[in-house]
Motif scaffolding. Sequence first.
Motif, PDB file in Angstrom:
ATOM      1  N   GLY A   1       1.056   1.487   9.065  1.00 14.27           N
ATOM      2  CA  GLY A   1       1.573   1.231   8.061  1.00 14.27           C
ATOM      3  C   GLY A   1       1.116   2.934   7.073  1.00 14.27           C
ATOM      4  O   GLY A   1       0.549   3.163   7.033  1.00 14.27           O
TER       5      GLY A   1
ATOM      6  N   ASP B   1       4.094   4.398   1.457  1.00 16.74           N
ATOM      7  CA  ASP B   1       3.184   3.112   0.095  1.00 16.74           C
ATOM      8  C   ASP B   1       3.225   2.380   0.929  1.00 16.74           C
ATOM      9  O   ASP B   1       2.891   1.003   0.176  1.00 16.74           O
ATOM     10  N   THR B   2       3.344   1.644   2.066  1.00 11.85           N
ATOM     11  CA  THR B   2       2.547   0.509   2.272  1.00 11.85           C
ATOM     12  C   THR B   2       1.378   1.287   3.366  1.00 11.85           C
ATOM     13  O   THR B   2       1.032   0.408   3.805  1.00 11.85           O
TER      14      THR B   2
ATOM     15  N   CYS C   1      -1.521  -1.267   2.821  1.00 11.51           N
ATOM     16  CA  CYS C   1      -1.233  -2.298   3.051  1.00 11.51           C
ATOM     17  C   CYS C   1      -2.471  -2.508   4.176  1.00 11.51           C
ATOM     18  O   CYS C   1      -2.942  -3.373   4.053  1.00 11.51           O
TER      19      CYS C   1
ATOM     20  N   PHE D   1       3.378  -3.069   8.592  1.00 14.21           N
ATOM     21  CA  PHE D   1       4.432  -2.888   7.085  1.00 14.21           C
ATOM     22  C   PHE D   1       5.242  -1.988   7.098  1.00 14.21           C
ATOM     23  O   PHE D   1       5.224  -0.572   7.548  1.00 14.21           O
TER      24      PHE D   1
ATOM     25  N   PHE E   1       8.774  -0.889   3.692  1.00 11.56           N
ATOM     26  CA  PHE E   1       9.591  -1.822   2.775  1.00 11.56           C
ATOM     27  C   PHE E   1      10.370  -0.352   2.932  1.00 11.56           C
ATOM     28  O   PHE E   1      10.275   0.287   2.920  1.00 11.56           O
TER      29      PHE E   1
ATOM     30  N   THR F   1       7.154   4.796  11.026  1.00 10.80           N
ATOM     31  CA  THR F   1       6.642   3.221  11.662  1.00 10.80           C
ATOM     32  C   THR F   1       7.324   3.266  12.891  1.00 10.80           C
ATOM     33  O   THR F   1       6.650   1.556  13.691  1.00 10.80           O
TER      34      THR F   1
ATOM     35  N   THR G   1       7.938  -7.109   6.216  1.00 11.08           N
ATOM     36  CA  THR G   1       8.420  -6.543   5.193  1.00 11.08           C
ATOM     37  C   THR G   1       9.254  -7.322   3.770  1.00 11.08           C
ATOM     38  O   THR G   1       8.978  -7.536   3.927  1.00 11.08           O
ATOM     39  N   ASP G   2      10.264  -5.690   3.611  1.00 10.20           N
ATOM     40  CA  ASP G   2      10.848  -6.726   2.104  1.00 10.20           C
ATOM     41  C   ASP G   2      12.425  -7.196   2.386  1.00 10.20           C
ATOM     42  O   ASP G   2      12.860  -8.239   1.611  1.00 10.20           O
TER      43      ASP G   2
ATOM     44  N   ASN H   1       9.041  -7.655  -3.372  1.00 11.18           N
ATOM     45  CA  ASN H   1       8.626  -6.570  -4.628  1.00 11.18           C
ATOM     46  C   ASN H   1       8.975  -5.363  -5.116  1.00 11.18           C
ATOM     47  O   ASN H   1       8.748  -4.292  -5.904  1.00 11.18           O
TER      48      ASN H   1
ATOM     49  N   ILE I   1       3.581  -3.783  -4.167  1.00 15.74           N
ATOM     50  CA  ILE I   1       2.769  -4.505  -3.018  1.00 15.74           C
ATOM     51  C   ILE I   1       1.861  -6.103  -3.401  1.00 15.74           C
ATOM     52  O   ILE I   1       0.858  -5.937  -2.357  1.00 15.74           O
TER      53      ILE I   1
ATOM     54  N   ALA J   1       2.621  -8.283  -0.509  1.00 12.65           N
ATOM     55  CA  ALA J   1       2.049  -7.869   0.643  1.00 12.65           C
ATOM     56  C   ALA J   1       0.465  -8.127   0.559  1.00 12.65           C
ATOM     57  O   ALA J   1      -0.380  -8.702   1.506  1.00 12.65           O
TER      58      ALA J   1
END
Length: 308
Positions: free
Chosen positions: A162, A165-166, A169, A210, A212, A219, A237-238, A256, A265, A268
């Motif tokens: 991730g 932003d992830t 997570c 992870f 989004f 990723t 994921t979203d 999210n 998050i 998640a």
Amino acid sequence: MLEHDSHSAELPHEAPSPPTGLDAVNQQLAAAYPELSPQLKLAAGYVLEHPVEIAFQSIRKSANAARVTASTLVRLAKRLGFDSYEQFREVFQSAVQAGPVELSGRASNLRTLASQTDDQVFLDVGDAAFDNIGRLFTADNQARVRDAAMMLLEAEKIAVVGFRDTFACAYHFAYVGRIAMPNIQLVRGQEGGLLTELACFGEADVVVAFGFEPYCAETMRALEIARAAGVKPIVITDTLRSPLVPGAAITFTVANATPHFFPSILSAITLIEVLLAECVAFGPDDLVDNVASFESRMRAMGAYVSNE
């Protein structure tokens, strides 16, 4: 607020396929507006004038703001051909989240909300958080969590991916997970090291990824490398439209939405806690022993401060 609205003079019951973009939704609503019932006119007017609120508010909050019932918003969505209000709202979420000014746009909206009342931002973030968490705990996800936990328990090694932003997570999953399952490895991809870090993973292993929107190229590259080596992906994921989904053994889509300027998050992180708890609950006794051993080592090394 009126509790009942007339079913006459509404959009045709034999609705075509739902519009796929916000412009199409707005055009259909504008064209149908003169023939709508009074309550549907209130709902349609609010939808046309408040796309950001429709995208991120709960249906209850949007209904209150539009001075209609939640069922009226559902009926409006279905008259446009959507199967559910959530499917309808996803069009607005995709539109609001699209484009290079996404974060600055949301930041501006925060200031607008703050000017309305002293606590509007606080309440709206809370509403979104409860809504996101509520959508996680479904019967389908319960079965999916059990399947994912079994896959993790059977894996020889587990890579966790991730970025941006992830990354929080991925780090949380790896840090907490390694306490019970030392075969978990956080993939950092620093200095172009993705290929090197993933080289040791193969068909007996699992990668947890992870991502989004906007989806990180790193990723995607990590998943490509892992899939080529036969590693089984668990994707968080979203949306099912996410480019991370193809080839995944198990996919979780987590909500999210938030009035905050950055995607939430919270769901998640909650899913991570559920997955790891499931692993410990149904895994071998060694996992419980590992947790106890970790705590003993930390205390012996003085990692914790006593409050006595």
